[in-house]
Design a protein around this motif. Structure first.
Motif, PDB file in Angstrom:
ATOM      1  N   THR A   1       4.426  -5.401  -8.153  1.00  0.00           N
ATOM      2  CA  THR A   1       5.346  -5.197  -7.031  1.00  0.00           C
ATOM      3  C   THR A   1       6.090  -3.878  -7.176  1.00  0.00           C
ATOM      4  OG1 THR A   1       5.614  -7.580  -6.808  1.00  0.00           O
ATOM      5  CG2 THR A   1       7.279  -6.200  -5.761  1.00  0.00           C
TER       6      THR A   1
ATOM      7  N   GLU B   1       3.800  -1.117  -6.244  1.00  0.00           N
ATOM      8  CA  GLU B   1       3.603  -1.056  -4.796  1.00  0.00           C
ATOM      9  C   GLU B   1       4.783  -0.372  -4.112  1.00  0.00           C
ATOM     10  OE1 GLU B   1       2.686  -4.880  -3.100  1.00  0.00           O
ATOM     11  OE2 GLU B   1       1.154  -5.275  -4.599  1.00  0.00           O
TER      12      GLU B   1
ATOM     13  N   ILE C   1       7.555  -5.314   0.996  1.00  0.00           N
ATOM     14  CA  ILE C   1       6.710  -5.442  -0.200  1.00  0.00           C
ATOM     15  C   ILE C   1       7.329  -6.415  -1.196  1.00  0.00           C
ATOM     16  CG2 ILE C   1       5.841  -4.209  -2.242  1.00  0.00           C
ATOM     17  CD1 ILE C   1       5.593  -1.719  -0.380  1.00  0.00           C
ATOM     18  N   VAL C   2       8.631  -6.212  -1.468  1.00  0.00           N
ATOM     19  CA  VAL C   2       9.306  -7.061  -2.449  1.00  0.00           C
ATOM     20  C   VAL C   2       9.458  -8.489  -1.913  1.00  0.00           C
ATOM     21  CG1 VAL C   2      11.396  -7.355  -3.827  1.00  0.00           C
ATOM     22  CG2 VAL C   2      10.468  -5.067  -3.460  1.00  0.00           C
TER      23      VAL C   2
ATOM     24  N   ALA D   1       6.193 -10.355  -2.207  1.00  0.00           N
ATOM     25  CA  ALA D   1       5.956 -10.724  -3.605  1.00  0.00           C
ATOM     26  C   ALA D   1       6.859 -11.881  -4.026  1.00  0.00           C
ATOM     27  CB  ALA D   1       6.180  -9.517  -4.516  1.00  0.00           C
TER      28      ALA D   1
END
Length: 109
Positions: free
Chosen positions: A6, A9, A39-40, A43
């Motif tokens: 993550t 990314e 993104i976070v 995840a």
């Protein structure tokens, strides 16, 4: 492994944004925090599936963006891919935030 992936990314996304808009590095333009938060968040939802994590994710993403900006300001060669960023610093930010956010669920469990 998921935290490191993550962080990578997010770093890649910030690098992409800075390459497209170098004014972000001079603080004359704002980065797209939403992309990093997404993104976070994805995840976090994949790994934890806990309510309340979304608020912490935004703060963590901002911390990672600030760290990436700092690194790029100190070493602009990162944008040309001639120098490696310090992924460890971003992994530490994300890991500490994840551990901090997992304290209450751990106590409850």
């Amino acid at each position: 492994a998921a935290v490191g992936k993550t962080a990578q990314e997010v770093v890649k996304e910030v690098r992409r944004q800075l390459k497209e808009n170098p004014e972000i590095l001079q603080w004359t333009a704002k980065p797209n925090y939403k992309a990093c938060v997404e993104i976070v968040t994805k995840a976090a939802l994949r790994e934890m599936q806990l309510p309340g994590i979304i608020a912490a994710v935004g703060k963590t993403a901002q911390e990672v963006v600030k760290e990436v900006r700092r690194q790029l300001k100190e070493n602009p060669e990162i944008l040309q891919w001639t120098a490696k960023p310090n992924y460890k610093a971003c992994v530490e930010i994300v890991t500490k935030a994840a551990l901090r956010e997992m304290q209450l669920p751990g106590i409850i469990a």
